[in-house]
Design an enzyme around this catalytic site. Structure first.
Site, short mmCIF file in Angstrom:
data_model
loop_
_atom_site.label_atom_id
_atom_site.label_comp_id
_atom_site.label_asym_id
_atom_site.label_seq_id
_atom_site.Cartn_x
_atom_site.Cartn_y
_atom_site.Cartn_z
N GLY A 46 -7.41 11.61 10.36
CA GLY A 46 -8.02 12.92 10.54
C GLY A 46 -9.21 13.06 9.60
O GLY A 46 -9.23 12.43 8.54
N GLN A 51 -15.93 16.85 4.81
CA GLN A 51 -15.72 15.59 4.10
C GLN A 51 -16.91 14.63 4.24
O GLN A 51 -16.96 13.61 3.56
CB GLN A 51 -14.45 14.91 4.60
CG GLN A 51 -13.18 15.69 4.26
CD GLN A 51 -11.96 14.98 4.78
OE1 GLN A 51 -11.56 15.19 5.92
NE2 GLN A 51 -11.39 14.12 3.97
N CYS A 94 -5.57 11.60 1.94
CA CYS A 94 -6.80 12.23 2.41
C CYS A 94 -7.96 11.29 2.11
O CYS A 94 -8.00 10.69 1.03
CB CYS A 94 -6.99 13.56 1.67
SG CYS A 94 -8.50 14.42 2.12
N LEU A 95 -8.90 11.16 3.05
CA LEU A 95 -10.03 10.25 2.82
C LEU A 95 -10.90 10.70 1.65
O LEU A 95 -11.63 9.89 1.09
CB LEU A 95 -10.87 10.12 4.10
CG LEU A 95 -10.18 9.39 5.26
CD1 LEU A 95 -11.09 9.32 6.48
CD2 LEU A 95 -9.74 8.00 4.85
N HIS A 136 -3.67 20.12 7.84
CA HIS A 136 -4.43 19.50 6.74
C HIS A 136 -5.94 19.64 7.01
O HIS A 136 -6.70 20.03 6.12
CB HIS A 136 -4.00 18.03 6.63
CG HIS A 136 -4.74 17.22 5.61
ND1 HIS A 136 -4.11 16.60 4.56
CD2 HIS A 136 -6.06 16.90 5.50
CE1 HIS A 136 -5.02 15.95 3.83
NE2 HIS A 136 -6.20 16.11 4.39
N GLU A 137 -6.35 19.35 8.25
CA GLU A 137 -7.79 19.39 8.57
C GLU A 137 -8.31 20.82 8.65
O GLU A 137 -9.43 21.10 8.23
CB GLU A 137 -8.07 18.64 9.89
CG GLU A 137 -7.62 17.19 9.94
CD GLU A 137 -8.06 16.35 8.75
OE1 GLU A 137 -9.09 16.67 8.14
OE2 GLU A 137 -7.34 15.38 8.42
N HIS A 140 -9.07 22.00 5.33
CA HIS A 140 -10.38 21.51 4.88
C HIS A 140 -11.50 22.48 5.29
O HIS A 140 -12.41 22.76 4.51
CB HIS A 140 -10.70 20.14 5.48
CG HIS A 140 -10.20 18.98 4.69
ND1 HIS A 140 -10.50 18.79 3.36
CD2 HIS A 140 -9.44 17.90 5.06
CE1 HIS A 140 -9.94 17.65 2.95
NE2 HIS A 140 -9.29 17.10 3.95
NI NI Z 1 -8.13 15.33 4.12
#
Ligand code: NI
Length: 181
Positions: A46, A51, A94-95, A136-137, A140
């Site tokens: 995701g 990000q 998370c990236l 989660h997204e 963000h």
């Molecule tokens: Ni993330």
């Protein structure tokens, strides 16, 4: 399509809420495609536009990647309209937090309203990993990161590790001057 540099924590850009997309046009579709390529290149499931330094409510998800297949999903202006009150625990990463993981408790299921890549309104009800990933997204896009859901002690530990990795030049990140707001 292009692989974009990531915003890596700690970085205040991750704490800024994104703006709604007014028109889903070619530029947004390009952004979604670039986000997917960036997500695949980094083995993520995701990614939110914030990000890659873009504060627009755009999300891409592909939980099928875990089985080695492709099922890309694109969400514009995603909003949770219903939550299953039952809690579910998942070890999230998370990236924007490379190599950091922590258990997070979230509602087990959610119903999300969004626009698809053609600007058409859609609704999806998800549970399991997809529900976790969507929450989660969507967090963000509200300027919230997964470590905001864990204890201060654990959060500090993760932030300290990332600060150290940044200092040592171990992380390739999006320079602040390149942020697109
Ligand atoms: Ni993330």
């Amino acid at each position: 399509m292009a692989v974009l540099p990531l915003v890596i924590a700690p970085d205040k850009r991750l704490n800024i809420a994104s703006k709604d997309v007014e028109v889903v046009d070619d530029a947004i579709r390009q952004l979604l495609d670039d986000m997917l390529e960036t997500m695949y290149a980094n083995d993520g499931i995701g990614l939110a536009a914030v990000q890659v330094g873009v504060h627009k409510r755009c999300i891409v998800v592909d939980i099928a990647r875990r089985d080695g297949s492709y099922h890309p999903m694109k969400f514009v202006n995603a909003k949770i309209v219903k939550k299953d009150p039952e809690p579910s625990v998942y070890t999230e990463g998370c990236l924007s937090f490379p190599d950091q993981f922590s258990e997070v408790t979230r509602p087990k299921g959610v119903t999300v309203r969004y626009l698809d890549e053609h600007g058409a309104p859609q609704e999806i009800t998800a549970d399991g990993l997809l529900a976790t990933c969507l929450q989660h997204e969507i967090d963000h896009t509200d300027g919230i990161v997964f470590v905001d859901h864990i204890s201060l002690l654990k959060r500090d530990m993760i932030i300290r590790k990332l600060k150290k990795a940044k200092k040592m030049g171990l992380l390739h990140e999006l320079p602040e001057a390149k942020a697109v707001l």
